[in-house]
Design an enzyme around this catalytic site. Structure first.
Site, PDB file in Angstrom:
ATOM      1  CB  SER A  59       0.024  -2.702  -5.799  1.00 17.69           C
ATOM      2  OG  SER A  59       1.462  -2.321  -6.455  1.00 17.69           O
ATOM      3  CE  LYS A  67      -0.931  -1.983 -10.035  1.00 17.88           C
ATOM      4  NZ  LYS A  67       0.593  -1.567  -9.047  1.00 17.88           N
TER       5      LYS A  67
END
Length: 348
Positions: free
Chosen positions: A55, A58
């Site tokens: 992640s 992101k």
């Protein structure tokens, strides 16, 4: 350097095959590697190895989306139709959309992979989105906060519709090439090439029954897409964070928007901005003795990443491991060791 190396060795001693730590700041650069890049061959991990970063992706995708906002191609508070009507780009970026993930029970999802590690995942992003939209919203848009990868699945489709490019092409043209991030890429499907091998421990619940760590490098799972598909090195992750926090990629008004967080009710961040979070304790355990950092934690199948920066972009700490702790006890020991190392480097 010895105490830092000792702390990095302590991270590896919790059960991951290897780990790399990097700190960059006004006073220079510290980096070290410990453990193995490939358990089968005994290849030693180096500071130049590439990892899936989960992640932490992101941060890259949010930068791209905010560039499109800066150019007037997207409206930060405009509707994400036709992909997610009634939800704004901002709500997707900061996880206040109310969308749920299309994947239900993760252990159940891995059942076909337990029969065949070469199982190929077949749903397109549009098909995944259809499954998301079939689920009731967790809350009305803007009325709550919940971290779900479905938000970045929608952003992927928005970016591709807006630019006429694939997400990979748009990231390369607008983010990676301008920052000379030559060893960073967006990868879908099995991971190949010059990357550290990624492992789950033998006692993992997803692919159980092994007597030794399970090499999951080339398993094709959907969690490595818009919210988690970037592969990079610690040095290039640090370069990205530095550029993002120092305003090299965005005008001041959008950097301000990016760092205007909402409360986030989970272990990874205290508050969450636009693709980036404010962090004072790693996974709610080891607390920073010198104030909060901005960044992201990334979980990917067989990999773990921590990316931290000061708000002014003057110092960064990145830690990447080619393993994932699986049980509660190993997870706690991993995050205690990683937290001690991260904050020691960050608070120098």
């Amino acid at each position: 350097m010895d105490p830092i190396r000792d702390q990095l060795d302590a991270v590896v001693a919790t059960g991951v095959p290897g780990a790399v730590a990097l700190a960059v700041g006004r006073d220079g650069r510290v980096e070290a590697a410990a453990g193995f890049a490939d358990l089968r061959t005994g290849e030693v991990l180096t500071v130049d190895d590439r990892f899936r970063i989960g992640s932490v992706t992101k941060i890259f995708v949010a930068a791209l989306v905010l560039q499109l906002v800066a150019e007037g191609l997207l409206d930060l508070d405009g509707d994400a139709a036709p992909f997610a009507e009634g939800i704004t780009i901002r709500q997707l970026l900061n996880h206040t959309s109310g969308l749920q993930d299309w994947v239900g029970d993760v252990v159940e999802f891995f059942e076909p992979y337990r029969r065949d590690l070469g199982h190929r995942f077949g749903l397109t992003p549009h098909e995944q989105l259809q499954l998301v939209l079939e689920k009731p919203r967790e809350f009305a848009p803007g009325e709550g906060w919940a971290y779900h990868g479905s938000n970045y699945l929608v952003l992927r489709l928005v970016v591709e519709e807006t630019t006429g490019m694939t997400l990979r092409e748009a990231l390369r043209e607008r983010v990676l090439e301008p920052l000379s991030l030559e060893r960073t890429d967006f990868v879908e499907g099995p991971l190949r090439g010059d990357c550290a091998r990624g492992y789950l421990p033998a006692d993992n619940p997803l692919l159980p029954g092994a007597s030794e760590p399970v090499d999951v490098t080339e398993i094709d799972v959907p969690f490595h897409e818009a919210g988690g598909g970037v592969v990079s090195t610690p040095a290039e992750i640090a370069r990205m964070l530095r550029a993002q926090l120092r305003g090299e990629l965005l005008p001041d008004r959008l950097r301000t928007e990016m760092l205007s967080p909402v409360e986030s009710d989970w272990q990874e961040t205290d508050r969450y901005g636009l693709g980036i979070g404010e962090i004072t304790a790693l996974m709610g355990r080891q607390r920073s003795p010198c104030g909060p950092a901005w960044g992201h934690i990334g979980f990917s199948l067989g990999y773990t990443a921590v990316a931290l920066s000061s708000e002014d972009g003057e110092r960064q700490v990145v830690i990447c491991a080619n393993g994932s702790p699986s049980t509660v006890s190993t997870s706690e020991s991993f995050w205690d060791a990683t937290g001690r190392l991260a904050w020691r480097l960050y608070c120098i």
